[in-house]
Motif scaffolding. Structure first.
Motif, PDB file in Angstrom:
ATOM      1  N   GLN A  64       2.354  -1.332 -18.605  1.00 50.64           N
ATOM      2  CA  GLN A  64       1.870  -2.082 -17.424  1.00 50.64           C
ATOM      3  C   GLN A  64       2.355  -1.384 -16.161  1.00 50.64           C
ATOM      4  OE1 GLN A  64      -0.005  -5.094 -17.551  1.00 50.64           O
ATOM      5  NE2 GLN A  64      -0.289  -4.664 -15.371  1.00 50.64           N
ATOM      6  N   GLU A  65       1.514  -1.336 -15.145  1.00 53.46           N
ATOM      7  CA  GLU A  65       1.985  -0.911 -13.824  1.00 53.46           C
ATOM      8  C   GLU A  65       2.062  -2.141 -12.928  1.00 53.46           C
ATOM      9  OE1 GLU A  65       0.078   2.307 -11.856  1.00 53.46           O
ATOM     10  OE2 GLU A  65       0.311   3.703 -13.537  1.00 53.46           O
ATOM     11  N   VAL A  66       3.171  -2.278 -12.165  1.00 52.97           N
ATOM     12  CA  VAL A  66       3.331  -3.453 -11.300  1.00 52.97           C
ATOM     13  C   VAL A  66       3.714  -3.009  -9.889  1.00 52.97           C
ATOM     14  CG1 VAL A  66       3.970  -4.981 -13.202  1.00 52.97           C
ATOM     15  CG2 VAL A  66       5.747  -3.751 -11.917  1.00 52.97           C
ATOM     16  N   GLY A  67       3.735  -3.981  -8.986  1.00 50.34           N
ATOM     17  CA  GLY A  67       3.922  -3.638  -7.574  1.00 50.34           C
ATOM     18  C   GLY A  67       5.348  -3.374  -7.161  1.00 50.34           C
ATOM     19  N   ASP A  68       6.312  -4.005  -7.837  1.00 48.59           N
ATOM     20  CA  ASP A  68       7.685  -3.824  -7.380  1.00 48.59           C
ATOM     21  C   ASP A  68       8.675  -4.003  -8.511  1.00 48.59           C
ATOM     22  OD1 ASP A  68       8.943  -6.871  -6.965  1.00 48.59           O
ATOM     23  OD2 ASP A  68       6.743  -6.735  -6.928  1.00 48.59           O
ATOM     24  N   ALA A  69       9.914  -3.658  -8.236  1.00 49.81           N
ATOM     25  CA  ALA A  69      10.962  -3.664  -9.239  1.00 49.81           C
ATOM     26  C   ALA A  69      11.215  -5.071  -9.791  1.00 49.81           C
ATOM     27  CB  ALA A  69      12.250  -3.108  -8.641  1.00 49.81           C
ATOM     28  N   VAL A  70      11.156  -6.048  -8.944  1.00 52.76           N
ATOM     29  CA  VAL A  70      11.433  -7.415  -9.392  1.00 52.76           C
ATOM     30  C   VAL A  70      10.433  -7.827 -10.472  1.00 52.76           C
ATOM     31  CG1 VAL A  70      11.597  -9.824  -8.679  1.00 52.76           C
ATOM     32  CG2 VAL A  70      12.396  -8.006  -7.159  1.00 52.76           C
TER      33      VAL A  70
END
Lengths: 315, 315
Positions: free
Chosen positions: A221-227
DNA sequence: GCAACACAATACCTTGAAGGTATGGAGGTT
DNA sequence: AACCTCCATACCTTCAAGGTATTGTGTTGC
């Protein structure tokens, strides 16, 4: 009317005698007489009654004395405040941070600056890298924190800290049993990557490191931020490479493991970004704080100190 | 620093262009450039950043702009207030009144002045004639109301009103049955006199009038002021001659009767007393009000109007 | 009552700084 | 590349602030 007139008037009012007032002002008596006459003429008001013993304030003069003292103090305060503003000790600093930038080192840095310059109001804005660059160009912010900065012509950078990379692992994952992991061990394990958005970014760094270790990562998965990335690790989506400051975020079921046998470039920079042409004293002072902080951080956290840290996020 | 610097700075800050600001100030561009440089140098602060498009305020400049505007308005207010003070429209007026002076005409006069000059604060002090003179000499008061003033070298007087004399009589007294009384009718009746204190005073006037009517009054009591005198009339001590303004005081059992066939000098002056050398505009304006009031009073209360008045104090 | 004194006001000169004209220099535009 | 628009600098002019000397006017002291 002039501030000189006020200064002279106050002296005469206090001395009740033009000669003594002139001595106090280091001028001779006749010019002072004329300045007072001028002031009275300009206001159209008799401020003094001339007596054989000297100058005596009229009622209007009494009132004007209060006013004159007030003006003097207002002017003094204005210059003093402006000078502090010119020294970067008073004013406002608009700073952009990225999604997970609020974790780790930045809050400590901001606190240090706030302590040194309590009269500078820090305003934080959450922005992506692209938004930061746009906002800097439009002067909506003075400075932005970011990672993976490509050099830009009109913007300068200052290194704040370099952080180690860690692997965020679900506690039920086989790798969670290891004290530390090496890069080749990450092959075949599905991986969460972040952030999506403007390249070059952290994803490119991770891809390159995997490539150097001889494998192509399985992207789950690619996500927007570290959290969000760590949240997906908690949810069992896979492992995720993160900078060490993300360990400030504790999510149930997630543990962090250091990478051993890491190549020297297996660290990630945190930098701040600002206009190369910005001469503002507040920015100058802030960058000074950043440098001091960076120096202290490098000195204080010499190799090995990180081994003291508990990487498990705990519950 | 000078108020001129502030004026110039505000113009440049608003125009963001030295040339246009200079035009607005009706000076040429180079002196304005120099004045701004001077201001920056004196403060030790860069107020503008020079751009190819003109002058742009720094953060410190923004702050100084607010301060400069503030100073300008403070100065404007100060001159405006001082000018009003110089015209006698703003300030403080210390006035002395005597014991029963608060009755009758003085309150109406004060109200008229207060209405015309609402920003002059009137401070009332109760003083005897001797205290008034002393207080005027020490400038503790600006003006005093009094009767029976002997001319004094350093003090001037202004007539406020002349009042008729009335007789205060206990309603059970034989004279109370008369519509009006004549001076000879007062002989043989015990009389209360006031005030004790510095001569010449009202007592001297009453004594002289009695003498002219051909008798020496039987003095039952001397008291300090008219209020006490009328109170003794209510208590049956005798009759008492009072100026008409004392009828404002209503005490049970006391009636007031006019004197008919009175000689022309059978009136009593109310005057105000002030320093002959006092040039204060507030005093000047107050005396103006007094004269206007006196004129209107004389005109409005032409002979005969007093016959309309009910002299009985009533309950 | 006259001289001495103290104080502000006036006359006249000197100087310094504000203002003016002409020009230079840097950055941007056509 | 020429031009335009700014601000900055150089140099001169002028006006007003400051200085010195003196006058005038009350007050004080002998």
């Amino acid at each position: 009317m002039d501030l000189r007139h006020l200064r002279y008037f106050i002296a005469v009012a206090e001395e009740e005698n033009i000669g003594r007032a002139a001595a106090r002002l280091h001028i001779s008596q006749p010019p002072l007489t004329r300045q007072i006459q001028q002031l009275e003429e300009e206001l159209g008001v008799r401020l003094f009654t001339r007596t054989p013993r000297g100058m005596e304030l009229t009622q209007a003069g009494e009132l004007f004395l209060e006013e004159a003292r007030n003006i003097r103090s207002v002017v003094e305060q204005a210059t003093e405040r402006t000078q502090r503003a010119g020294q970067g000790k008073l004013g406002r600093l608009d700073i952009a941070i990225f999604g997970s930038g609020i974790l780790g080192i930045i809050p400590r840095l901001l606190l240090a600056f706030r302590t040194a310059y309590p009269e500078v109001k820090i305003v934080l804005h959450t922005m992506t890298k692209a938004e930061q660059i746009e906002a800097l160009r439009q002067r909506r912010i003075t400075l932005g924190f970011n990672r993976m900065l490509a050099p830009l012509p009109d913007l300068a950078t200052e290194l704040v800290a370099t952080e180690q990379l860690l692997v965020a692992i679900n506690e039920s994952h086989p790798l969670a049993r290891e004290e530390s992991v090496s890069f080749p061990m990450l092959a075949e394990h599905p991986m969460v990557l972040f952030p999506t958005g403007a390249r070059p970014n952290f994803i490119d760094k991770v891809m390159r490191l995997c490539e150097e270790a001889g494998f192509v990562p399985q992207v789950s998965q690619e996500v927007g931020d570290a959290v969000t990335g760590v949240a997906l690790v908690a949810g069992g989506f896979g492992i995720c490479l993160v900078p060490e400051s993300v360990t400030a975020l504790t999510l149930p079921g997630v543990v962090f493991r250091p990478l051993h046998d890491t190549p020297p470039n297996c660290r990630i920079d945190l930098s701040c970004l600002y206009r190369a042409d910005d001469q503002s004293p507040i920015l100058t002072e802030f960058l000074e704080t950043v440098r001091a902080f960076h120096g202290a951080h490098v000195a204080g956290h010499s190799p090995g100190i990180q081994t003291e840290t508990v990487w498990d996020a705990g519950i």
